[in-house]
Structures are given as C-alpha cells and as structure tokens.
Design an enzyme around this catalytic site. Structure first.
Site, short mmCIF file in Angstrom:
data_model
loop_
_atom_site.label_atom_id
_atom_site.label_comp_id
_atom_site.label_asym_id
_atom_site.label_seq_id
_atom_site.Cartn_x
_atom_site.Cartn_y
_atom_site.Cartn_z
N ASP A 1 0.81 -1.22 0.00
CA ASP A 1 0.00 0.00 0.00
C ASP A 1 0.85 1.27 0.00
OD1 ASP A 1 -2.07 -1.70 0.07
OD2 ASP A 1 -2.86 -1.11 2.04
N PHE B 1 2.09 2.02 -3.37
CA PHE B 1 1.00 2.54 -4.20
C PHE B 1 0.76 4.02 -3.87
CE2 PHE B 1 -3.41 3.55 -5.01
CZ PHE B 1 -3.58 3.09 -6.30
N ASP B 2 0.72 4.31 -2.56
CA ASP B 2 0.50 5.70 -2.15
C ASP B 2 1.58 6.61 -2.69
OD1 ASP B 2 -1.70 4.82 -0.84
OD2 ASP B 2 -0.81 4.86 1.17
N SER C 1 -35.99 -6.39 -10.03
CA SER C 1 -35.43 -7.07 -8.86
C SER C 1 -35.57 -8.57 -9.08
CB SER C 1 -36.10 -6.52 -7.60
OG SER C 1 -37.01 -7.44 -7.10
N GLU D 1 -24.14 -17.30 -8.49
CA GLU D 1 -23.26 -16.23 -7.98
C GLU D 1 -23.63 -15.96 -6.55
OE1 GLU D 1 -24.03 -12.78 -10.36
OE2 GLU D 1 -23.21 -13.72 -12.15
N LYS E 1 -24.87 -13.73 -3.64
CA LYS E 1 -25.72 -12.55 -3.61
C LYS E 1 -25.09 -11.54 -2.65
CE LYS E 1 -30.59 -11.26 -2.98
NZ LYS E 1 -30.24 -9.91 -2.65
N ASP F 1 -24.68 -8.40 -0.37
CA ASP F 1 -25.58 -7.61 0.44
C ASP F 1 -25.19 -6.14 0.34
OD1 ASP F 1 -27.66 -7.06 2.10
OD2 ASP F 1 -26.63 -7.65 3.94
N TYR G 1 -21.72 -7.48 -12.33
CA TYR G 1 -22.16 -8.79 -12.82
C TYR G 1 -23.00 -8.76 -14.08
CZ TYR G 1 -25.86 -7.25 -9.58
OH TYR G 1 -26.79 -6.53 -8.89
N LYS H 1 -28.84 -17.91 -12.13
CA LYS H 1 -29.20 -17.29 -13.41
C LYS H 1 -29.06 -18.29 -14.53
CE LYS H 1 -27.23 -12.96 -11.76
NZ LYS H 1 -26.19 -11.94 -11.91
N LYS I 1 -32.22 -17.20 -0.60
CA LYS I 1 -31.79 -16.47 0.61
C LYS I 1 -31.60 -17.41 1.78
CE LYS I 1 -33.22 -11.87 -0.26
NZ LYS I 1 -34.16 -10.83 0.05
N CYS J 1 -31.60 10.36 34.45
CA CYS J 1 -30.34 9.70 34.14
C CYS J 1 -30.03 8.66 35.23
CB CYS J 1 -29.22 10.74 34.08
SG CYS J 1 -27.58 10.02 33.99
N CYS K 1 -26.53 10.22 37.16
CA CYS K 1 -26.49 11.47 37.94
C CYS K 1 -27.89 11.89 38.38
CB CYS K 1 -25.84 12.58 37.14
SG CYS K 1 -26.88 13.20 35.81
N CYS L 1 -28.93 13.08 28.60
CA CYS L 1 -28.66 13.65 29.90
C CYS L 1 -27.89 14.93 29.62
CB CYS L 1 -27.80 12.68 30.72
SG CYS L 1 -27.11 13.45 32.19
N CYS M 1 -22.21 15.11 34.49
CA CYS M 1 -22.69 13.76 34.82
C CYS M 1 -21.50 12.81 34.83
CB CYS M 1 -23.71 13.32 33.79
SG CYS M 1 -24.10 11.56 33.89
S1 IVH Z 1 -28.64 -10.01 -10.78
C1 IVH Z 1 -32.72 -8.64 -12.89
N1 IVH Z 1 -26.69 -10.81 -9.24
O1 IVH Z 1 -30.06 -8.49 -5.36
C2 IVH Z 1 -31.99 -8.44 -11.62
N2 IVH Z 1 -28.27 -9.31 -8.33
O2 IVH Z 1 -32.77 -9.17 -4.71
C3 IVH Z 1 -30.53 -8.62 -11.86
N3 IVH Z 1 -27.80 -8.64 -6.03
O3 IVH Z 1 -31.51 -5.85 -7.18
C4 IVH Z 1 -29.80 -8.74 -10.60
N4 IVH Z 1 -25.97 -9.82 -5.79
O4 IVH Z 1 -29.15 -5.50 -6.22
C5 IVH Z 1 -27.80 -10.06 -9.33
N5 IVH Z 1 -24.87 -11.58 -8.02
C6 IVH Z 1 -25.96 -10.83 -8.12
C7 IVH Z 1 -26.43 -10.04 -7.03
C8 IVH Z 1 -27.58 -9.29 -7.18
C9 IVH Z 1 -26.81 -8.98 -5.21
C10 IVH Z 1 -28.91 -7.75 -5.67
C11 IVH Z 1 -29.33 -6.78 -6.76
C12 IVH Z 1 -30.79 -7.04 -6.98
C13 IVH Z 1 -31.18 -7.70 -5.70
C14 IVH Z 1 -32.42 -8.54 -5.88
#
Ligand code: IVH
Length: 701
Positions: A31, A34-35, A80, A112, A114, A116, A223, A320, A344, A438, A441, A456, A461
């Site tokens: 690092d 790089f800096d 979604s 893939e 998911k 968060d 992705y 997918k 999930k 409180c 105090c 408070c 205090c």
């Molecule tokens: S594909 C048509 N791939 O999950 C929707 N989404 O619950 C294409 N997310 O809105 C989304 N990891 O924000 C896709 N590997 C992944 C993901 C992913 C997280 C999120 C994304 C989506 C939400 C849906």
C-alpha cells in the site's frame, strides 16, 4: 522524459495496480508503494494543472453536487429478483424454467453469491465512466456519479472495452472491515449505527459529500452488461429483457484498442462475466457454472457456512440461466426476470431470555437502552448484550423485561433484538418505560423535538465524564496507556478527576492509593501522562471529543491550522474551506469552541503543559489562480459534467456555489441555461461561455 510522459506513465501504472488489487486480488506492491505513486502523480498534476484529465486516478473525488441529486430514468428498467427460501422453491423455479423452454434438456445455470449491498448502474462511453446511478424504484434512480467515482474498485476507464456506450450493473457494498470501522467511528461520535452493510452502502451513496464517501472504503462487484449503444450515438431500441442489445455492432474506431461485439462474443452469462473481467471490472470470483438444479442446491449448501469467512457480507445465492438467448425466450414479469432467482439463507437468529433493559449514557449524554440477555450462541459467537436502538423502536415492538426474545446478528456484526415471543410472555409482565432521569447522575433526561435520542444534559454527569475520559486517553487520541476504564471510574468516583485537564494534575502518591495500583504501576502511568503532553496536536484535537471530528478530521484540521488556538479563532467559513472539511464538521467545531467551558478546558490543558501548537502542513496543491473567485454553473457543458467543471475550478482555488448572488464572480453558461442566467443578468454578474470557461481553466486568461 517530459512531465506529460511521466504523468501518463504513472497513470497507467496506477491503473494497473488498481486492477491487480481489485479485479485479480493479487497486488504486486505494498500500500505504501501505491500511495507513493499516487503522491508523485498528485504533485506533478499540481505543477501542471493543464494536464489533469477527468479519468486520472487522482480525480476520483471531485466537486460536490451543488443542488442535490438529479433523477435519471433507466433506459432498461432495473428489475429485482424473485426469492427462493428452500429446496422446494429452487426446484419449483427450475420446473418453471424448463417448462418455459419446452422441457427438453437440462439447463445450464450460473450461481453467484448474492452481495448484500446496493445495486448500481454504470454507464461507460468510449470506455470512460460517464454516469453512475442508483436503482431507485427500478425505473427512476438517482445520479450518484460523483460518489461512484470515489470507489476505487470501479474503473474510471475500461480496458479494451467496447466502442460506444455500455451500461454495466452490479453491487456497491461495504467490505466487512470497512463496515465495522464505519460503525465504530459512528459509535465513537454517538451517531446512530447502521444496522447492516446494505443500509450503510445505501446511506453512503446518498451522501452529498464525495470526500466523506471516498473515506468510507466502499467497494463493488459487477455482474451484468446491459446494453450497448452504437458509436453513432443512436440509442439501442427499447428491450424486452435485459442484455440482448449486446449484439449491436459498433464500428471499430481507429487508434483505440476498443472493440465492437460480435453476436458470438456474449451469448452466455459466463462470457459476459469473462468480458467484464477483461475490461478491468471487479467480478466476484466465486461464481460457478452448473448443469441442472441439483448442482445449484449443492452450491447453496457449500456456501451456507463458508460465506461467513468471506471479507464481505452475502445473504444468499443468485441463480441465473446461462444462455442469453434462452433468457429472451423466458422474458420477465413486471417485477422480475423469469430466468433468475435469489436464494436467501435464513437470518442468523436465536431465542433467549431478556433479563433486563438498562440505559447507557454516552459521551454526549445520549441515553440508549440495551438488553441484558441470558447468554446465547448466534452465528458462532456468544451474545449477552444487544442494542435496542431507541425507546420508540422498543415501544413499537413492545419488548419487555422477562420476555423470551428473538435475537439476530444483523449484518453479522451488531446483535439486535428482533422482537418478543408473545406466547412465552410471563403473566405479570409490564411494558417497559424509558426512565425519566439519568441512571447515573439522576438529572432529568431531555429529548429535542426533531431527535429520537434522549439525552442527559448535565455536562458534569459522571457517566458522561467517564465516557469522555475513556475517549480522551484512547489509542487514537492522547494514547495514555494504563489509564483504563476501571481506573477512570475510581478517579471520577473519588472526585479526583473532574475533567480531562485534571489528569495532568495527578500525582504518583494519589495514584498509589487507588485499588490495584502499586508504586511501580503508578510511576509508569505518571510517565505515560507526562509523555502524552508532547503528543502531536491532532491527538489532542481528537481527544477533545468534538462531534463529527474523528481521527482523520483532527489530522486535517491540525495540518491546515497548525495549532488549537488557530482553529479556535477560525470563523466557520474558514473552517469550511479546508479541503476535506464539510459544513457539518465546520459548524460543530465552531460551536464547540464557542462554549466558554470548552475554551477554559483547552486553556487549562495548555497551562498543564499539553502541547497545542504544531506545524502547518499543506497538502500538495497546485497554483491557485482562482482563489477568491466564486462561480456558479448553469446548463449543460459539452466538455464535461457540472461536477467535473466544479472540481476543476476548485482545484484552481475557485469556489463553486449553487446560486447566483451579487458576490458571484462569474456565471458559467452551458446549453439550455436555467433561470440563473436571468438572475445573473439582472445583478450584472459577468457570464462565461463554455469556450471561455475552458480557456480559464487551461490558464489562458
Ligand atoms: S442479478 C434482474 N446478481 O439483489 C436483476 N443481483 O434481490 C438482476 N444482487 O436488485 C440482478 N448480488 O441489487 C444479481 N450476483 C448478483 C447479485 C444481485 C446482489 C442484488 C441486486 C438485486 C437484488 C435482488
């Protein structure tokens, strides 16, 4: 080698290292090295402002938006995903897919992780990042380009990417460490904690201060490639499903390494992921191509526990269909594609007895209830305390002492109480009420109308005092080793320390009389206290506990002003002008020093021999020919976005504001200017056309 050559060489080198780090997770240099490269580039660019380009790695933090967020309409809606929660749901998804495709062969899926985080849409034009937008409601999102540019995992320039326009989608997320650091800082500042990395990412992207965003350490995984507009600039036709426009041809432009696409280039999702990686985009590496739903189930099973060892949070697996042509055949419903599902994992929960609800008093007096639990195991760790956020939340969920409650590790970091198990509630139980006074105090608690937090307000205090002393001596502040919570409690309870300055009047004899203190440790502690007097000034500034001033803020202020006295004397406007200091921090610093009691504390610390004067260190800045001039921009500029224009003006010392007044030096007028132009004319403020503006920033006038 000319400066221009060296600058170009450095940029290429820096981009290469960014890619090695974020895309391949295989850094070649440390690092600090790089800096050093970044610093060399910064200094050179400061000496040659005419050579600064918007896609230089130094230009990630630009100007802040003058007028809040602009709404953008997604050319292709951001849908979604339908959710699956168990094996049955996944098998049903597979059934629907096979039926939709005529039922013959076993489909190939890509699994893939998911992420968060928060979904993001990135638009590249001729390989340059031109826009970043949030998903919003799927149809309309917000333009957050200025924040997206600060995320170092997101390339500002694509390598051998497509000619013309391309939209790339993915997820902006908080790495676990960055999330923990952010919450620790917020706890320190007594600001509400983010419940999980997703909320933190969403909150951060909506921050109007890119400097703040750049410090938070967000990252991204990409992705999906959504559509390509051909080089002539014509928009691809509206698409029924996402992604098929990839097959649009675009002419190859000479002299670039950009390519057009042939239909065969991206017939599958896996080809898309590989292309993204080739373009220098961060692609989460654990994706897996599988045949049939059994292997999907196995993938989900593999990651159920293993996911906790990843450096970021995942709450499931996205499945997918791999073949893009087959995706087209399945199409979408109004809400989600029929070709994908999000599996999930269940939240990490447990039930236990809530023994008691207690109230903690923080450094600023914030009174927050927390639950004392019968210790219980959740996601591999034992939980015995959990936050209850605020009294309103507690009342809404009707959580009571004696309840059996469900506890959850939110974002696997802070345990929280989800709610009571009503069937197990004891007969005699009563709703919990926030104490009026409180617990330490006993002075009355107050709540400001526009806040949820009770406080408070007794500044002496003992609880507040103890917390602020804990902070004063902590490692990122005065760093007085050996002065821990237990000792501080004794010193406060015995009335030996009433504020931080009293620490410097302690004697070895007094210390020796305390519990668990021998002659030797007292002498050692005295040495530590003595040593801390010579600390760098930023440590003292952080130690004072001014809201919104953390370690970094303290360093920036100390570097700029050189002494506590200079900061104390600075009007709010001057504070705000410091690079990296926003209006909130500036106001907070000013109001802290406006309090006579606080000024007295600083004075007493100084008298005790604590160093308050250091050195002014200026960050490398180029010449500031526009210092003292203020600008407003209206309309659309051809050459760059308004944010970039503002950043260029600010880099040259100019100030950019959102509205025209008599004090405005120039109004910069782009295409289709708004009412600001009329106002400028009415006030006699001079205007600059785009060409004149470019002349100005190139140093021609
Ligand atoms: S594909 C048509 N791939 O999950 C929707 N989404 O619950 C294409 N997310 O809105 C989304 N990891 O924000 C896709 N590997 C992944 C993901 C992913 C997280 C999120 C994304 C989506 C939400 C849906």
């Amino acid at each position: 080698m000319t400066a221009a050559d060296r600058i170009e060489r450095l940029r290429q080198e820096i981009r290469r290292h960014e890619e090695l780090y974020y895309v391949h997770a295989q850094p070649e240099i440390a690092d600090v090295e790089f800096d050093a490269l970044m610093n060399e580039l910064r200094v050179l660019e400061a000496e040659h402002p005419e050579l600064v380009t918007p896609d230089s790695p130094t230009q990630r933090v630009g100007g802040r938006p003058a007028e809040g967020f602009v709404t953008v309409v997604h050319a292709v809606p951001m849908l979604s995903l339908d959710n699956s929660y168990d094996e049955g749901d996944l098998r049903a998804f597979d059934e629907r897919v096979r039926k939709g495709l005529g039922g013959a062969s076993t489909p190939s899926y890509v699994c893939e992780l998911k992420i968060d985080g928060l979904s993001i849409s990135l638009t590249y034009d001729h390989g340059k990042l031109v826009r970043g937008a949030t998903r919003g409601d799927g149809v309309r999102g917000e333009d957050v380009t200025f924040n997206v540019r600060t995320i170092r995992a997101i390339p500002l320039t694509l390598k051998h990417g497509p000619t013309g326009r391309v939209e790339i989608r993915g997820e902006v997320y908080f790495p676990r460490k960055a999330f923990e650091r952010l919450n620790a800082e917020r706890e320190e500042q007594e600001e509400p904690l983010f419940a999980n990395p997703r909320n933190a990412a969403a909150g951060t992207m909506r921050t109007l201060d890119p400097t703040q965003v750049s410090k938070r350490g967000l990252s991204a995984w990409l992705y999906q490639v959504v559509r390509v507009r051909d080089d002539a600039g014509a928009e691809a036709p509206a698409l029924r499903t996402e992604a098929p426009a990839l097959r649009t041809h675009a002419p190859v432009r000479e002299g670039t390494d950009r390519r057009d696409f042939s239909p065969g280039d991206m017939a599958t999702h896996t080809a898309m992921l590989r292309a993204l990686k080739e373009w220098g985009c961060p692609v989460e590496p654990h994706w897996h191509e599988v045949d049939g739903i059994d292997d999907v189930l196995a993938f989900c099973e593999t990651w159920r526990e293993k996911r906790h060892s990843l450096p970021f949070e995942t709450d499931g697996v996205v499945v997918k269909l791999n073949d893009l042509a087959l995706r087209d055949r399945l199409g979408t419903t109004s809400k989600f594609p029929r070709w994908a599902t999000a599996f999930k994992y269940p939240a990490q929960q447990a039930t236990t007895l809530l023994k008691q609800i207690e109230v903690n008093i923080g450094r600023t007096g914030a009174a927050t209830p927390y639950a004392v639990l019968e210790p219980v195991q959740v996601a591999g760790s034992t939980i015995s305390l959990a936050t209850l956020h605020n009294p309103e939340d507690l009342a809404r969920k009707d959580i009571r002492e004696g309840d059996t409650v469900i506890v959850e590790k939110a974002g696997d970091v802070i345990p929280r109480v989800v709610g009571p198990v009503l069937a197990k509630r004891p007969h005699h139980s009563r709703p919990w009420v926030m104490p009026t006074h409180c617990p330490v105090c006993h002075s009355r608690l107050h709540k400001a109308e526009d806040e949820v937090v009770w406080r408070c307000e007794n500044s002496s205090c003992p609880a507040r005092l103890m917390r602020s002393l804990d902070h004063f001596v902590s490692r990122g502040a005065m760093n007085i080793e050996g002065l821990g919570e237990v000792l501080i409690r004794q010193l406060v309870e015995k009335g030996l320390v009433k504020d931080a300055a009293d620490i410097y009047h302690l004697t070895a004899e007094t210390l020796e009389d305390l519990e668990r203190m021998g002659k030797k440790s007292a002498a050692k502690l005295m040495g530590q206290i003595e040593r801390s007097k010579a600390n760098e000034v930023w440590r003292l500034l952080n130690a004072l506990g001014i809201r919104h001033v953390g370690e970094r803020g303290a360093q920036v202020l100390a570097d700029h002003f050189g002494s506590v006295e200079a900061i104390e004397a600075a009007p709010v406007e001057e504070l705000q002008e410091v690079h990296e200091v926003g209006p909130v921090m500036a106001a907070s610093v000013r109001s802290w020093f406006d309090e006579p009691r606080n000024r007295r504390l600083v004075e007493r610390l100084r008298e005790a021999g604590v160093r308050t004067v250091g050195e002014r260190k200026s960050t490398p800045r180029g010449p500031q020919p526009l210092a003292g001039k203020s600008f407003v921009i209206t309309g659309t500029l051809d050459s760059m976005s308004r944010e970039d224009a503002a950043a260029r003006l600010e880099a040259l010392g100019g100030k950019v504001t959102g509205s025209v007044s008599r004090k405005t030096s120039y109004l910069i007028v782009g295409a289709e200017p708004g009412s600001k132009l009329e106002k400028a004319r009415a006030l006699g403020v001079p205007t600059l056309e785009e060409a004149e503006f470019l002349g100005l920033i190139m140093g021609e006038s």
